[in-house]
Design a protein around this motif. Structure first.
Motif, PDB file in Angstrom:
ATOM      1  N   ASP A  56       0.857  -1.193   0.000  1.00 43.73           N
ATOM      2  CA  ASP A  56       0.000   0.000   0.000  1.00 43.73           C
ATOM      3  C   ASP A  56       0.893   1.243   0.000  1.00 43.73           C
ATOM      4  O   ASP A  56       1.036   1.923   1.006  1.00 43.73           O
ATOM      5  CB  ASP A  56      -0.917  -0.034   1.223  1.00 43.73           C
ATOM      6  CG  ASP A  56      -1.800   1.198   1.344  1.00 43.73           C
ATOM      7  OD1 ASP A  56      -1.984   1.907   0.333  1.00 43.73           O
ATOM      8  OD2 ASP A  56      -2.285   1.445   2.460  1.00 43.73           O
ATOM      9  N   THR A  92      -3.122   4.310   2.081  1.00 45.73           N
ATOM     10  CA  THR A  92      -4.570   4.503   2.147  1.00 45.73           C
ATOM     11  C   THR A  92      -5.296   3.419   2.950  1.00 45.73           C
ATOM     12  O   THR A  92      -6.461   3.579   3.277  1.00 45.73           O
ATOM     13  CB  THR A  92      -5.163   4.525   0.727  1.00 45.73           C
ATOM     14  OG1 THR A  92      -4.791   3.311   0.063  1.00 45.73           O
ATOM     15  CG2 THR A  92      -4.647   5.726  -0.052  1.00 45.73           C
ATOM     16  N   GLY A  93      -4.626   2.308   3.205  1.00 47.85           N
ATOM     17  CA  GLY A  93      -5.282   1.206   3.906  1.00 47.85           C
ATOM     18  C   GLY A  93      -5.946   0.229   2.953  1.00 47.85           C
ATOM     19  O   GLY A  93      -6.674  -0.660   3.377  1.00 47.85           O
ATOM     20  N   TYR A  94      -5.730   0.392   1.664  1.00 46.19           N
ATOM     21  CA  TYR A  94      -6.272  -0.526   0.664  1.00 46.19           C
ATOM     22  C   TYR A  94      -5.371  -0.510  -0.561  1.00 46.19           C
ATOM     23  O   TYR A  94      -4.525   0.369  -0.728  1.00 46.19           O
ATOM     24  CB  TYR A  94      -7.703  -0.154   0.278  1.00 46.19           C
ATOM     25  CG  TYR A  94      -7.876   1.274  -0.188  1.00 46.19           C
ATOM     26  CD1 TYR A  94      -7.496   1.672  -1.479  1.00 46.19           C
ATOM     27  CD2 TYR A  94      -8.430   2.234   0.652  1.00 46.19           C
ATOM     28  CE1 TYR A  94      -7.648   2.983  -1.902  1.00 46.19           C
ATOM     29  CE2 TYR A  94      -8.578   3.545   0.226  1.00 46.19           C
ATOM     30  CZ  TYR A  94      -8.187   3.910  -1.048  1.00 46.19           C
ATOM     31  OH  TYR A  94      -8.341   5.201  -1.464  1.00 46.19           O
ATOM     32  N   ASP A 148     -13.213  -8.398  -4.470  1.00 44.60           N
ATOM     33  CA  ASP A 148     -13.614  -7.094  -3.950  1.00 44.60           C
ATOM     34  C   ASP A 148     -15.028  -7.259  -3.399  1.00 44.60           C
ATOM     35  O   ASP A 148     -16.019  -6.864  -4.008  1.00 44.60           O
ATOM     36  CB  ASP A 148     -13.560  -6.036  -5.059  1.00 44.60           C
ATOM     37  CG  ASP A 148     -13.976  -4.668  -4.567  1.00 44.60           C
ATOM     38  OD1 ASP A 148     -13.971  -4.432  -3.340  1.00 44.60           O
ATOM     39  OD2 ASP A 148     -14.323  -3.823  -5.419  1.00 44.60           O
ATOM     40  N   SER A 170     -16.091  -1.946  -3.410  1.00 44.72           N
ATOM     41  CA  SER A 170     -15.522  -0.607  -3.260  1.00 44.72           C
ATOM     42  C   SER A 170     -14.556  -0.233  -4.382  1.00 44.72           C
ATOM     43  O   SER A 170     -14.208   0.932  -4.535  1.00 44.72           O
ATOM     44  CB  SER A 170     -14.776  -0.513  -1.922  1.00 44.72           C
ATOM     45  OG  SER A 170     -13.661  -1.403  -1.926  1.00 44.72           O
ATOM     46  N   GLU A 183      -9.183  -4.253   0.515  1.00 42.67           N
ATOM     47  CA  GLU A 183      -8.787  -3.934   1.882  1.00 42.67           C
ATOM     48  C   GLU A 183      -8.071  -5.133   2.475  1.00 42.67           C
ATOM     49  O   GLU A 183      -8.011  -6.200   1.870  1.00 42.67           O
ATOM     50  CB  GLU A 183     -10.020  -3.571   2.728  1.00 42.67           C
ATOM     51  CG  GLU A 183     -10.653  -2.243   2.347  1.00 42.67           C
ATOM     52  CD  GLU A 183     -11.721  -2.361   1.270  1.00 42.67           C
ATOM     53  OE1 GLU A 183     -12.097  -3.491   0.903  1.00 42.67           O
ATOM     54  OE2 GLU A 183     -12.162  -1.304   0.781  1.00 42.67           O
ATOM     55  N   ASP A 232      -8.774  -7.291   4.864  1.00 39.42           N
ATOM     56  CA  ASP A 232      -9.524  -8.535   5.051  1.00 39.42           C
ATOM     57  C   ASP A 232      -9.697  -9.287   3.733  1.00 39.42           C
ATOM     58  O   ASP A 232      -9.631 -10.519   3.698  1.00 39.42           O
ATOM     59  CB  ASP A 232     -10.873  -8.282   5.725  1.00 39.42           C
ATOM     60  CG  ASP A 232     -11.775  -7.333   4.953  1.00 39.42           C
ATOM     61  OD1 ASP A 232     -11.250  -6.504   4.178  1.00 39.42           O
ATOM     62  OD2 ASP A 232     -13.007  -7.416   5.131  1.00 39.42           O
TER      63      ASP A 232
END
Length: 198
Positions: A36, A40-42, A71, A75, A79, A81
């Motif tokens: 990443d 951004t966390g994704y 996905d 989104s 992410e 998870d």
């Protein structure tokens, strides 16, 4: 699909639950943060496709299909998870434990394959199972026809669960056969297993 995770090749799934240990998950989280690059966390589609093309032999279109399938929340990003699920699948393929993973996580795999959220899996959606878990197209279509008990050209969760149970039963029979006991596997299962080992 061939998988080479490079520096992450030492990761393996827990045999009992087909999941990563807490320690491995922590390492995976740091790896995710390194990927990443924007913080951004994704992962966006370009980052994820670049990663997938690096660690697998999937073509660009196949990588895109995997991206949209995984996905989960729609989104447009992967992410942590969702990345965790991807890595568990890649590790099970690398370690040749696909059937055990499908058996242990049948509901999750079913939901991933059910792209249109119809609570059934069409033949086209079922084809993605072969893409991710290394089943060839001919075997996939044969398996689909055999487990489509209702004959509606779609598998509901009960039919899919029968498939996962049959997969693990056949795997155990194969292990018994390899250890010297006589096997009573149908010819199509023997053919599927021989193709898997090639």
């Amino acid at each position: 699909m061939k998988v080479d995770l490079g520096t992450m090749n030492h990761l393996h799934l827990d045999k009992q639950h087909s999941l990563l240990t807490v320690r491995s998950t922590r390492l995976l989280f740091y790896f995710f943060r390194a990927l990443d690059i924007h913080g951004t966390g994704y992962l966006n589609d370009i980052q994820f496709l670049g990663f997938l093309r690096t660690v697998t032999d999937l073509r660009r279109q196949e990588c895109k299909r995997v991206f949209f399938m995984l996905d989960i929340d729609g989104s447009g990003f992967i992410e942590f998870d969702e990345f965790y699920m991807v890595m568990c699948m890649l590790i099970c393929v690398k370690d040749r434990e696909e059937k055990e993973f499908i058996f242990r996580h049948s509901r999750t795999v079913f939901d991933l394959l059910d792209e249109d959220a119809s609570y059934t899996i069409s033949a086209n959606e079922f084809d993605a199972l072969g893409l991710i878990f290394n089943f060839n197209k001919r075997a996939i279509s044969k398996i689909f026809r055999e487990f489509d008990v209702s004959g509606d050209q779609e598998l509901d969760y009960k039919e899919f669960k029968m498939f996962t149970t049959a997969c693990i039963d056949k795997q155990r029979e194969l292990e018994k056969h390899k250890s010297g006991e006589k096997s009573r596997l149908p010819k199509w299962v023997q053919w599927l297993i021989s193709k898997k080992q090639d």
